[in-house]
Design an enzyme around this catalytic site. Structure first.
Site, PDB file in Angstrom:
ATOM      1  CG  HIS A 132      -1.951  -1.051   1.246  1.00 17.56           C
ATOM      2  ND1 HIS A 132      -2.819  -1.269   0.203  1.00 17.56           N
ATOM      3  CD2 HIS A 132      -2.242  -1.999   2.177  1.00 17.56           C
ATOM      4  CE1 HIS A 132      -3.613  -2.299   0.492  1.00 17.56           C
ATOM      5  NE2 HIS A 132      -3.277  -2.766   1.683  1.00 17.56           N
ATOM      6  CG  ASP A 168      -2.727  -8.506   0.755  1.00 16.14           C
ATOM      7  OD1 ASP A 168      -1.969  -8.770   1.697  1.00 16.14           O
ATOM      8  OD2 ASP A 168      -3.777  -7.831   0.885  1.00 16.14           O
ATOM      9  CG  HIS A 170      -6.436  -5.459   1.743  1.00 16.54           C
ATOM     10  ND1 HIS A 170      -5.867  -6.308   2.675  1.00 16.54           N
ATOM     11  CD2 HIS A 170      -7.613  -5.046   2.263  1.00 16.54           C
ATOM     12  CE1 HIS A 170      -6.676  -6.386   3.735  1.00 16.54           C
ATOM     13  NE2 HIS A 170      -7.739  -5.637   3.508  1.00 16.54           N
ATOM     14  CG  ASP A 255      -4.812 -10.095   3.481  1.00 17.94           C
ATOM     15  OD1 ASP A 255      -4.599 -10.603   2.370  1.00 17.94           O
ATOM     16  OD2 ASP A 255      -4.499  -8.922   3.763  1.00 17.94           O
TER      17      ASP A 255
END
Ligand SMILES: [Zn+2]
Length: 333
Positions: A132, A168, A170, A255
């Site tokens: 991120h 991931d 995200h 995740d």
């Protein structure tokens, strides 16, 4: 040919970032991964205190992708020992600078080892995560973009295309933004959407010379193994053949696991095996098998350990597992 060896690298420095109690991105994550891999290693070697470059060298490479201002903010905040960098989900502790620098250093030194022929395949058990982190913004538990730094080192040294594969749950907004206009660094992400951080729609494909080198595959909440691995397989076919990467980097977040408290997806350990196999096959096809996989998210300690183990077991599987191991004779005759 001998069974593929994977170097599993970590460093005690990555444990020094201590967000407040209850924050999901905790040092126990790396311990859980290393514990799961320490039991009965099968095709990998553990390097829990792998070498990292001197601070000045790491900072020099950080400046290739990150603003000096961000680097200084992380250092200053850690020196003060409290507060946040840029976002409320990025709390700092006195050890944050050391941990972030060590994580980046592991990614950088592994990329250098790979381009120098000292390393063929690696999994890096590090934190804080990175995907991120943008050029001048820390967010989503990330300070510096570890996988992007490894990709930048590899692409500069090899003068050849590299591919970042991000599974991931995200979307890796930071990685996408850093390479948005780059024709030589591809970004493939499969993730939940719409979801944090808000980016990652299927229409985000890069711009200018980088047009077509970003490929996002957004999935609805609750997606399981078939949807997740199937999307990744199709994405690898499409972007791999377009880019022909000399190295594959992985943003390995776990995740999307069915037991993860944040992800809301239903991927199992078997799903992580399947999508890792797809990446290994792509690497065998395009990149002489060269892979560096970098830990990102994953917040249920048990699921994180078991999924990371499934991932590394597949990274350690011999190329073309249908061939009998130990006898290459049939290749000659
Ligand atoms: Zn994540």
């Amino acid at each position: 040919m001998a069974r593929e060896r994977v170097a599993v690298r970590s460093h005690p420095g990555v444990l020094e970032h201590l967000p407040a109690l209850g924050h999901p991105e905790m040092p126990a994550r790396v311990r859980a991964v290393l514990d799961a891999l320490r039991e009965h290693p099968a095709g990998w070697t553990l390097e829990p205190e792998a070498a990292v470059p001197p601070d000045e060298d790491v900072i020099g490479v950080l400046r290739w992708l990150h603003a000096s201002d961000l680097i200084n903010r992380v250092r200053r905040s850690a020196d003060s020992g409290r507060g946040f960098v840029d976002a409320g989900d990025n709390p700092v502790s006195p050890g944050t600078w050391r941990a972030a620098l060590t994580a980046a250093g592991l990614a950088i030194s592994s990329a250098l080892d790979l381009v120098n022929g000292r390393l063929h395949r690696a999994f890096l058990a590090l934190r804080p995560p990175g995907h991120h982190a943008e050029q001048n913004r820390a967010m989503g538990f990330c300070f510096f973009n570890n996988v992007a730094l490894a990709a930048e080192v590899a692409s500069r040294a090899l003068q050849a295309p590299v591919l970042i594969v991000d599974f991931d749950v995200h979307h890796g907004n930071g990685t996408q933004k850093l390479f948005w206009e780059r024709p030589d660094v591809g970004y493939l992400s499969v993730h939940r959407y719409p979801f944090y951080p808000g980016t990652g729609g299927g229409d985000e494909t890069g711009e200018g010379p980088g047009r077509g080198m970003t490929l996002n595959v957004p999935l609805a909440a609750g997606a399981g193994d078939d949807a997740f691995a199937g999307a990744l397989e199709a994405g690898l076919d499409e972007l791999g053949s377009r880019l022909r990467p000399a190295v594959i980097l992985i943003s390995a977040g776990f995740d999307a696991h069915e037991e993860d408290p944040l992800g809301g997806m239903r991927v199992t350990d078997e799903g992580y095996r399947r999508l890792t196999r797809a990446i290994v096959e792509a690497a065998d096809l395009w990149s002489e098998g060269k892979i560096i996989s970098v830990l990102e998210g994953g917040y249920d300690l048990h699921a994180l350990g078991s999924a990371a183990r499934a991932h590394v077991e597949e990274l350690a599987s011999p190329a073309g597992s249908e061939n009998p191991p130990g006898d290459g004779g049939s290749l000659v005759h």
